[in-house]
Design an enzyme around this catalytic site. Structure first.
Site, PDB file in Angstrom:
ATOM      1  N   GLU A  82     -39.599  19.217  17.255  1.00 22.75           N
ATOM      2  CA  GLU A  82     -40.205  19.629  15.977  1.00 22.75           C
ATOM      3  C   GLU A  82     -40.515  18.350  15.222  1.00 22.75           C
ATOM      4  OE1 GLU A  82     -38.421  24.014  15.070  1.00 22.75           O
ATOM      5  OE2 GLU A  82     -37.806  22.385  13.767  1.00 22.75           O
ATOM      6  N   CYS A 122     -41.975  18.657   6.532  1.00 18.07           N
ATOM      7  CA  CYS A 122     -42.892  18.548   7.674  1.00 18.07           C
ATOM      8  C   CYS A 122     -44.155  19.347   7.399  1.00 18.07           C
ATOM      9  CB  CYS A 122     -42.211  19.027   8.942  1.00 18.07           C
ATOM     10  SG  CYS A 122     -41.524  20.672   8.804  1.00 18.07           S
TER      11      CYS A 122
HETATM   12  P1  NAD Z   1     -36.605  10.054  12.540  1.00 18.77           P
HETATM   13  O1  NAD Z   1     -37.476  10.232  13.733  1.00 18.77           O
HETATM   14  O2  NAD Z   1     -36.565   8.716  11.905  1.00 18.77           O
HETATM   15  O3  NAD Z   1     -35.098  10.423  12.876  1.00 18.77           O
HETATM   16  C1  NAD Z   1     -34.705  11.684  13.327  1.00 18.77           C
HETATM   17  C2  NAD Z   1     -33.405  11.601  14.071  1.00 18.77           C
HETATM   18  O4  NAD Z   1     -33.584  10.817  15.243  1.00 18.77           O
HETATM   19  C3  NAD Z   1     -32.270  10.952  13.288  1.00 18.77           C
HETATM   20  O5  NAD Z   1     -31.091  11.674  13.541  1.00 18.77           O
HETATM   21  C4  NAD Z   1     -32.192   9.559  13.885  1.00 18.77           C
HETATM   22  O6  NAD Z   1     -30.907   8.976  13.796  1.00 18.77           O
HETATM   23  C5  NAD Z   1     -32.552   9.841  15.338  1.00 18.77           C
HETATM   24  N1  NAD Z   1     -33.125   8.696  16.082  1.00 18.77           N
HETATM   25  C6  NAD Z   1     -33.941   7.739  15.602  1.00 18.77           C
HETATM   26  N2  NAD Z   1     -34.285   6.888  16.615  1.00 18.77           N
HETATM   27  C7  NAD Z   1     -33.689   7.355  17.736  1.00 18.77           C
HETATM   28  C8  NAD Z   1     -33.653   6.921  19.091  1.00 18.77           C
HETATM   29  N3  NAD Z   1     -34.314   5.837  19.505  1.00 18.77           N
HETATM   30  N4  NAD Z   1     -32.929   7.634  19.975  1.00 18.77           N
HETATM   31  C9  NAD Z   1     -32.256   8.751  19.592  1.00 18.77           C
HETATM   32  N5  NAD Z   1     -32.224   9.194  18.317  1.00 18.77           N
HETATM   33  C10 NAD Z   1     -32.933   8.505  17.405  1.00 18.77           C
HETATM   34  O7  NAD Z   1     -37.083  11.164  11.487  1.00 18.77           O
HETATM   35  P2  NAD Z   1     -36.518  11.486  10.036  1.00 18.77           P
HETATM   36  O8  NAD Z   1     -36.931  10.417   9.092  1.00 18.77           O
HETATM   37  O9  NAD Z   1     -35.077  11.836  10.085  1.00 18.77           O
HETATM   38  O10 NAD Z   1     -37.305  12.825   9.690  1.00 18.77           O
HETATM   39  C11 NAD Z   1     -38.580  12.830   9.156  1.00 18.77           C
HETATM   40  C12 NAD Z   1     -39.582  13.340  10.170  1.00 18.77           C
HETATM   41  O11 NAD Z   1     -39.176  14.602  10.685  1.00 18.77           O
HETATM   42  C13 NAD Z   1     -40.951  13.586   9.567  1.00 18.77           C
HETATM   43  O12 NAD Z   1     -41.941  13.120  10.444  1.00 18.77           O
HETATM   44  C14 NAD Z   1     -41.004  15.111   9.443  1.00 18.77           C
HETATM   45  O13 NAD Z   1     -42.300  15.633   9.402  1.00 18.77           O
HETATM   46  C15 NAD Z   1     -40.240  15.522  10.653  1.00 18.77           C
HETATM   47  N6  NAD Z   1     -39.741  16.893  10.529  1.00 18.77           N
HETATM   48  C16 NAD Z   1     -40.298  17.874  11.272  1.00 18.77           C
HETATM   49  C17 NAD Z   1     -39.884  19.199  11.140  1.00 18.77           C
HETATM   50  C18 NAD Z   1     -40.526  20.310  11.915  1.00 18.77           C
HETATM   51  O14 NAD Z   1     -40.011  21.405  11.859  1.00 18.77           O
HETATM   52  N7  NAD Z   1     -41.619  20.094  12.592  1.00 18.77           N
HETATM   53  C19 NAD Z   1     -38.852  19.492  10.240  1.00 18.77           C
HETATM   54  C20 NAD Z   1     -38.280  18.458   9.506  1.00 18.77           C
HETATM   55  C21 NAD Z   1     -38.725  17.164   9.660  1.00 18.77           C
END
Ligand code: NAD
Length: 454
Positions: A226, A261
């Protein structure tokens, strides 16, 4: 790991991150506990999920306060999130049995074809901070109901909420070996990718999602993503009340500081009503008071991640340099804290980052369009495909427009909302697979076909 309050930039507390050793130890315990979780059966598991939902309600004051402190979300929005999560849980409580129970598909003479579902096993849920309850519930609730054990890693920016969630599961009678929480950021996430999970369910940015999908591809286990959005909204000239629509669009743009999102990230307005709409949009946006999220008078809190305010600033400057007009906001306030004001830009175009790259904050560009064809072309001019919205009292016209826009969710006369009855399924860079609805129940189960001859 230090947990910082984005509103004051002061430390809330330190927490201890997980390590490779602690994760492997937890995995071994989880494997041992899994059979028992399957054996207690669907009805027992549903009872525990119901208890979890009740506890969310009972403890919502404490939970909402922690959430607002940790991510800067206005307190009322934190309450809304917890109540919204409970509504989603209710959907799963009411609908899971129907989909997961053994079903006869066909009887052919003395042979019966039927279908049952096995859990995937132990799944890994790496989650985002912007709606930790909502996006968490989408994954861990149906996963647990289907008989999976869950490793849940909340975002490092919503760690305390993640810890609350873990405590609530324990209090609901789900042991730490069945719902296992993992503390840490990117590096700890990387360790999880190297572990032998039976499925990976990720909520976060496209960049991380793509990386994770590549990294775990050779495991040949289900992967659900997502991801982000750059969701367009088109206001046609066929609207009855410009002010009412402008007010709804402002909410879709700036709710949760625009850190959703499915926030409305781009607004296209038919030229016949453009000037009137912009005036109303501006006036409505001016009403959004920014400040301490715990003060109920404020509708805009702080931005969860301090470095992101520089990204927002760069996006605004890029637009201005390329000819955009700044009507409101646009400058980082001098006051302490991670703040960025609601910002409105007009005279924007698709050479500007603000119209192409996910903003994930309170900066919006509004653009005049001549007709539906131009609107459709611009709405589709994105790498993302999460939601798209049209405002028009001519429903047939709105449907025709949306049918041509490549997005997983189409809104007519509404925006920035999620229904648990429908699949939440981003297209293109917005994701893979679906959560919620019957698809989001079956996403956490493996089908088993039975052909039984008597
Ligand atoms: P992010 O990608 O920075 O981090 C998300 C998660 O991934 C965190 O728990 C982080 O610690 C982990 N992570 C980061 N790098 C990683 C790696 N290399 N390996 C494994 N895990 C890793 O995103 P964010 O800032 O937490 O969230 C914002 C984003 O999420 C926005 O783009 C938003 O649109 C999206 N989002 C989407 C939905 C949906 O339903 N489509 C819902 C909520 C948020």
């Amino acid at each position: 790991m230090q947990i910082t309050n984005p509103t004051t930039l002061e430390k809330i507390k330190d927490v201890t991150e997980d390590t490779k050793e602690s994760i492997l130890k937890k995995m071994a315990s989880s494997r041992e506990a899994h059979l028992n979780w399957i054996d207690i059966g669907l009805e027992e598991r549903l009872k525990k999920v119901k208890k979890f939902s009740d506890l969310l309600d009972q403890k919502k004051d404490q939970l909402a306060t922690t959430l607002s402190l940790e991510v800067g979300k206005p307190l009322q929005e934190s309450y809304n999130e917890i109540n919204g999560a409970r509504k989603r849980i209710l959907f799963f409580l009411e609908n899971s049995s129907k989909w997961l129970n053994h079903q006869v598909q066909n009887v052919d003479g003395n042979t019966t074809d039927s279908l049952s579902f096995d859990p995937l096993g132990i799944i890994c849920n790496i989650s985002a901070w912007n709606y930790p309850y909502l996006v968490g519930v989408n994954v861990f609730v149906p996963a647990l109901i289907a008989g999976n054990n869950v490793f849940y890693k909340p975002s490092e920016f919503s760690t305390l909420t993640g810890l609350h969630i873990a405590e609530l599961w324990k209090e609901s009678g789900v042991s730490e070996d069945v719902f296992t929480h993992i503390i840490g950021g990117k590096e700890v996430g990387e360790i999880l990718l190297d572990c032998p999970f039976d499925g990976y369910f990720f909520t976060g940015s496209f960049k991380t999602g793509q990386y994770i999908a590549n990294k775990v591809a050779s495991k040949m286990v289900p992967v659900g993503l997502e991801l982000g959005g750059k969701d367009p909204l088109y206001v046609t000239e066929e609207i009855k009340d410009v002010l009412q629509v402008a007010s709804a669009v402002v909410e879709g743009c700036f709710y949760n500081n625009g850190q959703s999102c499915c926030a409305v990230e781009r607004v296209y307005v038919h030229e016949k009503i453009y000037d009137q709409f912009i005036e109303c949009f501006l006036n409505e946006t001016k009403k959004l008071k920014m400040g301490d999220p715990l003060d109920q008078a404020n509708l805009q809190g702080s931005i969860a991640r301090l470095p992101h305010i520089n990204f927002l600033d760069v996006q605004v400057q890029d637009a201005i340099k390329k000819g955009a007009k700044l009507l409101l906001g646009g400058t980082i306030p001098k006051k302490k804290g991670s703040f960025f004001p609601p910002t409105v830009l007009t005279d924007v175009n698709h050479t500007m980052s603000v119209m192409k790259d996910e903003t994930f904050g309170p900066v919006r560009g509004l653009m005049k369009v001549k007709n539906d064809d131009e609107a459709i072309k611009l709405m589709n001019d994105t790498d993302y495909g999460l939601t798209a919205s049209v405002y028009s009292h001519n429903i047939e016209r709105a449907k025709k427009i949306l049918q041509e826009v490549n997005a997983g969710t189409s809104y007519i006369n509404c925006c920035d909302r999620v229904s648990p009855y429908l699949p939440w399924a981003g297209r293109k860079h917005s994701g893979m697979g679906a959560t919620l609805s019957f698809l989001g129940i079956l996403a956490f189960a493996k089908p088993r076909g039975w052909q039984i001859r008597n």
